[in-house]
Write a protein that holds these residues in place. Structure first.
Motif, PDB file in Angstrom:
ATOM      1  N   SER A   1      53.217  35.816  52.356  1.00 15.45           N
ATOM      2  CA  SER A   1      53.250  36.221  51.025  1.00 15.45           C
ATOM      3  C   SER A   1      54.146  35.271  50.069  1.00 15.45           C
TER       4      SER A   1
ATOM      5  N   SER B   1      46.998  44.703  37.334  1.00 14.78           N
ATOM      6  CA  SER B   1      46.945  43.333  36.985  1.00 14.78           C
ATOM      7  C   SER B   1      46.107  43.089  35.612  1.00 14.78           C
TER       8      SER B   1
ATOM      9  N   MET C   1      46.252  46.983  42.867  1.00 17.09           N
ATOM     10  CA  MET C   1      47.065  46.013  42.222  1.00 17.09           C
ATOM     11  C   MET C   1      46.014  45.263  41.280  1.00 17.09           C
TER      12      MET C   1
ATOM     13  N   SER D   1      51.258  38.631  41.866  1.00 21.17           N
ATOM     14  CA  SER D   1      51.706  39.862  42.577  1.00 21.17           C
ATOM     15  C   SER D   1      51.425  40.130  43.807  1.00 21.17           C
TER      16      SER D   1
ATOM     17  N   CYS E   1      52.836  46.353  41.038  1.00 22.96           N
ATOM     18  CA  CYS E   1      52.780  46.694  42.472  1.00 22.96           C
ATOM     19  C   CYS E   1      52.895  48.175  42.584  1.00 22.96           C
TER      20      CYS E   1
ATOM     21  N   ILE F   1      55.630  41.642  38.110  1.00 24.04           N
ATOM     22  CA  ILE F   1      55.105  41.883  39.332  1.00 24.04           C
ATOM     23  C   ILE F   1      55.587  43.291  39.967  1.00 24.04           C
ATOM     24  N   PHE F   2      56.808  43.704  39.786  1.00 23.92           N
ATOM     25  CA  PHE F   2      56.945  45.081  40.136  1.00 23.92           C
ATOM     26  C   PHE F   2      56.141  46.295  39.694  1.00 23.92           C
TER      27      PHE F   2
ATOM     28  N   MET G   1      51.674  50.954  45.888  1.00 18.16           N
ATOM     29  CA  MET G   1      52.161  49.985  46.852  1.00 18.16           C
ATOM     30  C   MET G   1      51.336  49.478  47.990  1.00 18.16           C
TER      31      MET G   1
ATOM     32  N   VAL H   1      53.950  39.760  46.573  1.00 20.80           N
ATOM     33  CA  VAL H   1      55.077  41.191  46.516  1.00 20.80           C
ATOM     34  C   VAL H   1      54.307  42.434  46.874  1.00 20.80           C
ATOM     35  N   ALA H   2      52.952  42.514  46.915  1.00 21.62           N
ATOM     36  CA  ALA H   2      52.118  43.693  47.344  1.00 21.62           C
ATOM     37  C   ALA H   2      52.305  43.591  48.806  1.00 21.62           C
TER      38      ALA H   2
ATOM     39  N   GLY I   1      55.244  46.159  49.161  1.00 16.75           N
ATOM     40  CA  GLY I   1      54.196  47.304  49.436  1.00 16.75           C
ATOM     41  C   GLY I   1      54.213  47.500  50.844  1.00 16.75           C
TER      42      GLY I   1
END
Lengths: 244, 291, 315
Positions: free
Chosen positions: B202, B250, B246, B26, B235, B231-232, B240, B29-30, B34
């Motif tokens: 990323s 997780s 995060m 993740s 986040c 993942i979303f 975000m 994507v953070a 984010g």
């Protein structure tokens, strides 16, 4: 006389940042209120809280003695509280006239007892376009408009909602001297028709000539509220604008 | 009773180890969503790509997957730069990110998956390494090495990134651009360049995350889709762009999924992440209300 | 053209096409045409929420599959006529759309999009674990031999059903376009904050669009079990459907009802040819590339290209 709009101890924070702190403000029916303050003082945040776009954490907004808590913006507009946006947000895929159709269809027609026919809406839209001086551009798209025409469209769209109170958020920023006068006379005419106007502006001569009462916002707090000339003589206000 | 407690402890431990891995999955994507507000739906596809790269080099040359993950970092970084460039010129500049940007990344997700199917087929692929198989034992609790190694690698990567973001000049610029592009411009730093670097980073994380993935489980092209929800959810729940948040999200997701898999069956895992996501959206942490 | 006239003309076109199809003897035509028409419905349905309102649904396969599986359930219970199946499919998918929309439409469009993707995956998980409808093993549905109301094979009947659905979908889309609802949806797409400020009840309208869109997709999926005779989760939740539902309106043009139809006919036909001549995976790759290509180069689709050209020539 009961205030048309009453903001009571309104507070708004973004995470750790306090944008507005315990704001008290009252607007009488038919009044012309000016709201000024340096950049970042929270003027637009206040407008967003009053209109319902943002939710305030503390305090309350009362319109016509009704609590506005939890009401979404579209319902507040229907009740008669309209606002224009600082950066014009026209509906790009529609013509200028259609932009004005929307508030008529969705706000005016949504009110109890109102039902405007399509012909009546067309007529009112034409009238409004004439009033703001956009009649010749009624079939064009917003991207074909000049800066000042966009501003006028933005105001006209708020006017099309037949509001009782209109908040004009920095409608004149970046305009020339004559253009400012243009918008100003529009707002004065509106007020003469009975609509209460709250003018949020940086252009001092416009604010001073327009306002019957002046409120000043600095760093999220209201530091002055009263007769324009007196407010401008207030040492705190002077300090806020000229620095320490 | 003893058996259940046993199962429970193992499930929780496995969940924590899994959670560490989910953080690596993740973190990309953070950063992209984010901090840069770019909804990169295709991120799972890059992770699967990373997994397959690790697979090829392991299958052909016997390379250790983690090693491959590290070696492939520059390639993934370059890929990220290219994609950001296309994204920026097509969407961010025109200001139409919403619909088109999403469709763009979805298309990339799709293309990557299908391309992988064309090249590798739909069979599950796995890697062999000396640490896949053995486990550490602490009393009744088993720690499979194939989970521990990715856990350690993941935490190292996330920790390293956190240090980078808070200590280095570029890192701080990235944090700044996520909050205020204008201020950055006033400091004469080009925000586009910084965003490009951040996005490339990323995507680079996907290289290592993919290597970790294929150590933990066999991989086939379509499993990327399961990870989108995870993942979303992580986040958003974590707030975000906040790394500590995060991490916690997780771990939480890892544990809940592990418990669900142990007591109800592994086929319910994707549903867990979705339930997580829905709960998150129901409580609406800051950052997801309309701007 | 007045809306009721449009419905009439569409009905006439549907009747014509069906009449002409009676001349066709090769069954393959009906199998292929069913797929194309199905895509017309899906693309049109997607566009109501995507093109008209600006909210992207990535989980179209989920809504479609719900329609298919609700048909399976009803078939096992008491095998009702097609009309019931279609309405049931529409109801179920519409309800799911409502539920999910209620949870996620108050947030930014991005979160709605992500939620739809996650929803499709979860629905697939649930169905795969549900033995009554066959789970991952799938289920066999016997296709009746003959069409119920006219002289012909059942596949011709399915073709007619989908043809009518396509007509309905197009008419619904056109009706929305020229209505007060259509205005409202367009303002949401153009600028949601300004729409709210202008008095548009954005949440309510978004929910309506989501329900309509989802329901149409569910209806498109309802006849699937009879068409395909062996239904398993991977054929119902099929990936190509998800991508095509988005690619077709984006290629054809999202501004009005014509775009999705054009895009569907074009892409579906191309894919039918491609699947037969090259591999089906390559064909999917092709669609993905087309999607990305169009999104980057021609954001307003084929129709948009022509409109831009026209504007340039007008000066």
């Amino acid at each position: 006389m009961e205030a048309l709009l009453r903001v009571e101890k309104l507070g708004k924070r973004f995470g750790g940042f306090i944008a507005l702190e315990s704001i008290d403000l009252a607007v009488a029916p038919g009044e012309r209120l000016g709201l000024i303050g340096p950049n970042g003082s929270g003027k637009s945040t206040l407008v967003n809280c009053i209109s319902g776009t943002l939710r305030n954490e503390t305090g309350a907004v009362h319109f016509e003695s009704r609590k506005m808590d939890g009401l979404p913006p579209h319902q507040r507009t229907r009740l008669g509280l309209a606002r224009s946006f600082q950066l014009p947000k026209p509906f790009h895929s529609m013509t200028v006239a259609e932009n004005l159709h929307v508030p008529m269809l969705y706000t005016v027609n949504a009110r109890r007892g109102m039902h405007l026919s399509n012909a009546e809406i067309d007529r009112r839209v034409d009238e409004l376009l004439q009033q703001v001086g956009l009649a010749v551009k009624s079939d064009r798209r917003p991207r074909d408009l000049t800066q000042i025409e966009m501003r006028k469209l933005e105001l006209a769209r708020a006017m099309a909602a037949a509001p009782k109170l209109l908040i004009a958020d920095e409608a004149m920023a970046g305009l020339s001297h004559t253009e400012v006068d243009d918008i100003l006379s529009l707002l004065v005419k509106l007020n003469e028709q009975g609509i209460t106007v709250v003018l949020i502006e940086h252009i001092m001569r416009a604010v001073m000539s327009f306002s019957q009462r002046l409120a000043v916002l600095v760093a999220g707090k209201k530091i002055a509220d009263g007769e324009p000339q007196e407010v401008m003589r207030n040492p705190e206000v002077v300090r806020a604008y000229l620095g320490e | 009773m003893g058996v259940t407690l046993d199962l429970f402890l193992n499930a929780v431990t496995a969940g924590l180890l899994l959670g560490g891995f989910y953080a690596a999955v993740s973190v990309g994507v953070a950063i992209s969503f984010g901090m840069l507000d770019i909804a990169n739906l295709a991120h799972p596809a890059f992770i699967i790509l990373g997994a397959f790269v690790a697979y090829i080099l392991n299958d052909r040359f016997g390379f250790d997957p983690i090693l491959t993950g590290i070696l492939a970092l520059p390639a993934f970084y370059a890929l990220g730069t290219v994609i950001y460039r296309i994204y920026y010129y097509s969407f961010e500049r025109r200001g139409e990110e919403a619909l088109r940007g999403l469709a763009f990344f979805f298309g990339i997700l799709f293309i990557t998956e299908v391309a992988l199917i064309l090249v590798f087929g739909v069979d599950y692929r796995f890697v062999s390494a000396p640490y896949i198989g053995p486990s550490l034992h602490f009393g009744d609790v088993d720690l499979p090495m194939r989970m521990v190694v990715p856990f350690v690698v993941s935490l190292t990567m996330v920790g390293g990134l956190q240090l980078f973001l808070s200590r280095s000049f570029v890192g701080r610029a990235i944090l700044a651009v996520s909050q205020d592009s204008l201020a950055l411009k006033l400091m004469a730093i080009n925000p586009i360049r910084i965003k490009s670097i951040a996005f490339a980073i990323s995507i680079a994380t996907a290289s290592l995350a993919g290597a970790c993935l294929i150590i933990i489980q066999p991989v086939e092209p379509s499993i990327g889709r399961e990870y989108i929800g995870r993942i979303f959810a992580i986040c958003v729940m974590g707030g975000m762009g906040s790394f500590p948040g995060m991490m916690m999200a997780s771990m939480l997701l890892g544990v809940i999924e592990s418990l669900t898999a142990t007591f109800y069956g592994p086929s319910w895992s994707p549903a867990v992440a979705f339930g997580f996501l829905l709960l998150t959206l129901a409580f609406r942490p800051s950052g997801i209300m309309g701007r | 053209m007045r809306t009721w006239m449009f419905w009439l003309v569409t009905a006439a076109v549907v009747a014509c096409i069906f009449g002409l199809s009676r001349l066709v003897t090769n069954d393959y035509f009906f199998f292929a045409a069913y797929v194309v028409l199905q895509y017309v419905v899906m693309a049109t349905a997607w566009n109501i929420l995507g093109g008209y309102t600006g909210y992207v649904n990535f989980g179209t396969a989920g809504f479609y599959a719900l329609g298919a599986y609700s048909s399976v359930v009803l078939h096992k219970l008491y095998a009702p006529p097609m009309v019931v199946l279609i309405l049931a499919g529409g109801l179920v998918s519409g309800a799911i759309g409502l539920g999910m929309g209620y949870l996620t439409l108050r947030l930014r469009g991005v979160f709605f999009a992500i939620a739809t993707l996650a929803l499709a995956i979860v629905l697939e998980t649930l169905i795969t674990n549900w033995d009554y409808v066959g789970g991952s093993r799938g289920v066999y549905i016997i296709r009746p031999a003959a069409a119920p109301f006219f002289h012909g094979g059942y596949i011709q009947y399915l073709f007619l059903v989908m043809l009518i659905l396509a007509g309905v979908a197009v008419c619904v889309a056109r009706s929305i376009e020229h209505s007060k609802l259509g205005y409202g949806l367009a303002t949401i797409r153009d600028d949601e904050l300004a729409a709210e400020a202008a008095g548009v009840p954005t949440l309510k309208l978004k929910l309506i669009a989501t329900v309509l869109s989802g329901a149409l997709m569910g209806m498109a999926g309802a006849p699937l079990p009879y068409y395909i005779t062996y239904l398993d989760p991977s054929s119902a939740f099929n990936l190509s459907l998800a991508v095509n539902s988005i690619a077709m309106p984006l290629v054809g043009g999202t501004a009005n009802w014509i775009g999705p139809v054009l895009g569907a006919v074009f892409l579906a036909t191309v894919q039918q040819i491609a699947t037969v001549t090259i591999s089906s995976a390559l064909n999917l790759l092709f669609v993905g590339v087309i999607l990305v290509g169009f999104v980057v180069i021609a954001p307003n689709g084929i129709i948009g290209w022509f409109a831009r050209g026209k504007r340039r020539r007008q000066g």
